[in-house]
Design a protein around this motif. Structure first.
Motif, PDB file in Angstrom:
ATOM      1  N   PRO A 217       0.802  -1.234   0.000  1.00  0.00           N
ATOM      2  CA  PRO A 217       0.000   0.000   0.000  1.00  0.00           C
ATOM      3  C   PRO A 217       0.839   1.291   0.000  1.00  0.00           C
ATOM      4  O   PRO A 217       0.429   2.289  -0.601  1.00  0.00           O
ATOM      5  CB  PRO A 217      -0.831  -0.123   1.273  1.00  0.00           C
ATOM      6  CG  PRO A 217      -0.996  -1.598   1.455  1.00  0.00           C
ATOM      7  CD  PRO A 217       0.316  -2.195   0.990  1.00  0.00           C
TER       8      PRO A 217
ATOM      9  N   GLU B 123       1.911   1.719  -3.596  1.00  0.00           N
ATOM     10  CA  GLU B 123       0.753   2.180  -4.388  1.00  0.00           C
ATOM     11  C   GLU B 123       0.494   3.666  -4.164  1.00  0.00           C
ATOM     12  O   GLU B 123       0.235   4.408  -5.112  1.00  0.00           O
ATOM     13  CB  GLU B 123      -0.492   1.374  -4.022  1.00  0.00           C
ATOM     14  CG  GLU B 123      -0.486  -0.034  -4.530  1.00  0.00           C
ATOM     15  CD  GLU B 123      -1.737  -0.808  -4.130  1.00  0.00           C
ATOM     16  OE1 GLU B 123      -2.559  -0.301  -3.329  1.00  0.00           O
ATOM     17  OE2 GLU B 123      -1.894  -1.940  -4.627  1.00  0.00           O
ATOM     18  N   ALA B 124       0.558   4.094  -2.915  1.00  0.00           N
ATOM     19  CA  ALA B 124       0.302   5.494  -2.592  1.00  0.00           C
ATOM     20  C   ALA B 124       1.381   6.407  -3.172  1.00  0.00           C
ATOM     21  O   ALA B 124       1.081   7.514  -3.631  1.00  0.00           O
ATOM     22  CB  ALA B 124       0.200   5.674  -1.079  1.00  0.00           C
TER      23      ALA B 124
ATOM     24  N   GLU C  27       0.446   6.760  -6.761  1.00  0.00           N
ATOM     25  CA  GLU C  27      -0.762   7.598  -6.877  1.00  0.00           C
ATOM     26  C   GLU C  27      -0.444   9.080  -6.708  1.00  0.00           C
ATOM     27  O   GLU C  27      -0.973   9.918  -7.429  1.00  0.00           O
ATOM     28  CB  GLU C  27      -1.782   7.163  -5.822  1.00  0.00           C
ATOM     29  CG  GLU C  27      -3.042   7.998  -5.804  1.00  0.00           C
ATOM     30  CD  GLU C  27      -3.999   7.610  -4.687  1.00  0.00           C
ATOM     31  OE1 GLU C  27      -4.803   8.476  -4.289  1.00  0.00           O
ATOM     32  OE2 GLU C  27      -3.946   6.459  -4.210  1.00  0.00           O
TER      33      GLU C  27
ATOM     34  N   THR D 194      -2.340   8.503   2.720  1.00  0.00           N
ATOM     35  CA  THR D 194      -3.175   7.623   1.895  1.00  0.00           C
ATOM     36  C   THR D 194      -2.915   6.157   2.226  1.00  0.00           C
ATOM     37  O   THR D 194      -3.853   5.368   2.362  1.00  0.00           O
ATOM     38  CB  THR D 194      -2.913   7.880   0.390  1.00  0.00           C
ATOM     39  OG1 THR D 194      -3.312   9.224   0.086  1.00  0.00           O
ATOM     40  CG2 THR D 194      -3.664   6.908  -0.491  1.00  0.00           C
ATOM     41  N   ALA D 195      -1.651   5.797   2.382  1.00  0.00           N
ATOM     42  CA  ALA D 195      -1.307   4.414   2.711  1.00  0.00           C
ATOM     43  C   ALA D 195      -1.854   4.034   4.080  1.00  0.00           C
ATOM     44  O   ALA D 195      -2.341   2.918   4.274  1.00  0.00           O
ATOM     45  CB  ALA D 195       0.213   4.215   2.669  1.00  0.00           C
TER      46      ALA D 195
ATOM     47  N   LYS E 295      -4.528   5.143   5.527  1.00  0.00           N
ATOM     48  CA  LYS E 295      -5.975   4.909   5.371  1.00  0.00           C
ATOM     49  C   LYS E 295      -6.229   3.579   4.669  1.00  0.00           C
ATOM     50  O   LYS E 295      -7.149   2.850   5.039  1.00  0.00           O
ATOM     51  CB  LYS E 295      -6.606   6.069   4.597  1.00  0.00           C
ATOM     52  CG  LYS E 295      -6.651   7.353   5.408  1.00  0.00           C
ATOM     53  CD  LYS E 295      -7.158   8.510   4.600  1.00  0.00           C
ATOM     54  CE  LYS E 295      -7.105   9.777   5.461  1.00  0.00           C
ATOM     55  NZ  LYS E 295      -7.107  10.981   4.666  1.00  0.00           N
ATOM     56  N   SER E 296      -5.424   3.255   3.688  1.00  0.00           N
ATOM     57  CA  SER E 296      -5.571   1.992   2.966  1.00  0.00           C
ATOM     58  C   SER E 296      -5.300   0.804   3.871  1.00  0.00           C
ATOM     59  O   SER E 296      -6.006  -0.216   3.827  1.00  0.00           O
ATOM     60  CB  SER E 296      -4.627   1.981   1.766  1.00  0.00           C
ATOM     61  OG  SER E 296      -4.655   0.729   1.130  1.00  0.00           O
ATOM     62  N   LEU E 297      -4.281   0.906   4.705  1.00  0.00           N
ATOM     63  CA  LEU E 297      -3.920  -0.182   5.605  1.00  0.00           C
ATOM     64  C   LEU E 297      -4.925  -0.368   6.726  1.00  0.00           C
ATOM     65  O   LEU E 297      -5.054  -1.480   7.268  1.00  0.00           O
ATOM     66  CB  LEU E 297      -2.523   0.060   6.201  1.00  0.00           C
ATOM     67  CG  LEU E 297      -1.360  -0.154   5.242  1.00  0.00           C
ATOM     68  CD1 LEU E 297      -0.071   0.430   5.809  1.00  0.00           C
ATOM     69  CD2 LEU E 297      -1.188  -1.632   4.938  1.00  0.00           C
TER      70      LEU E 297
ATOM     71  N   ARG F  47      -8.121  -0.243   6.480  1.00  0.00           N
ATOM     72  CA  ARG F  47      -9.373  -0.874   5.987  1.00  0.00           C
ATOM     73  C   ARG F  47      -9.395  -2.338   6.254  1.00  0.00           C
ATOM     74  O   ARG F  47      -8.559  -3.085   6.288  1.00  0.00           O
ATOM     75  CB  ARG F  47      -9.527  -0.659   4.495  1.00  0.00           C
ATOM     76  CG  ARG F  47      -9.807   0.769   4.146  1.00  0.00           C
ATOM     77  CD  ARG F  47     -10.052   0.903   2.672  1.00  0.00           C
ATOM     78  NE  ARG F  47      -9.671   2.251   2.283  1.00  0.00           N
ATOM     79  CZ  ARG F  47      -9.189   2.568   1.124  1.00  0.00           C
ATOM     80  NH1 ARG F  47      -9.005   1.668   0.205  1.00  0.00           N
ATOM     81  NH2 ARG F  47      -8.886   3.799   0.851  1.00  0.00           N
TER      82      ARG F  47
END
Length: 157
Positions: free
Chosen positions: A88, A91-92, A95, A150-151, A153-155, A157
């Motif tokens: 993640p 990915e961030a 992004e 962002t990462a 928040k992604s982690l 979830r």
């Protein structure tokens, strides 16, 4: 006389031949294992271009003798992706285009992973403190902070 050192990198065991057990781990990673994510920067542990995770802690691989890494878990930026899916944090960073020249990118990503493993919801102060060890002259710090947020928040979830 060559010495054999057994190290575990990115989940794989390797028996490495070294002329000197004090050879920096960075040289083993790049020259013998062809892991080119960690970069040679300053050679003094001050820029973090060579950052890796050693038993989960971010360390400058230019300062770690190969023999010290024996029996420890080493993770490089190449080992963050799982099943061909980027981590993640990676990915961030894509992004938010949180890289420019890319030289410090390895250190930025590894430091961000370390921050988020210690604090899954870091504030700006924690991020700033955790990232200050990585020398970047391109000025992508604001995008890096957004990517880490962002990462996180992604982690979560």
């Amino acid at each position: 006389m060559k010495e054999t050192i057994s190290i575990r990198v990115n989940g794989r065991q390797h028996n490495i031949q070294v002329d000197d057990a004090k050879t920096p781990l960075l040289y083993i990673l790049r020259n013998q294992l062809a892991l080119n994510g960690p970069k040679f920067g300053c050679g003094q542990g001050q820029c973090s271009a060579c950052l890796i995770l050693l038993d989960g802690q971010p360390v400058s691989s230019c300062m770690i003798p190969a023999s010290t890494a024996a029996g420890k878990e080493i993770v490089t930026i190449e080992g963050l992706a799982k099943d061909k899916n980027l981590h993640p944090v990676q990915e961030a960073f894509v992004e938010h285009q949180a890289a420019q020249c890319g030289y410090c990118l390895n250190g930025m990503v590894i430091a961000a992973v370390a921050i988020l493993s210690e604090d899954p919801d870091p504030g700006e102060e924690v991020i700033n403190q955790g990232m200050q060890r990585v020398l970047c002259r391109c000025g992508v710090h604001n995008r890096v902070k957004k990517a880490i947020d962002t990462a996180a928040k992604s982690l979560s979830r």
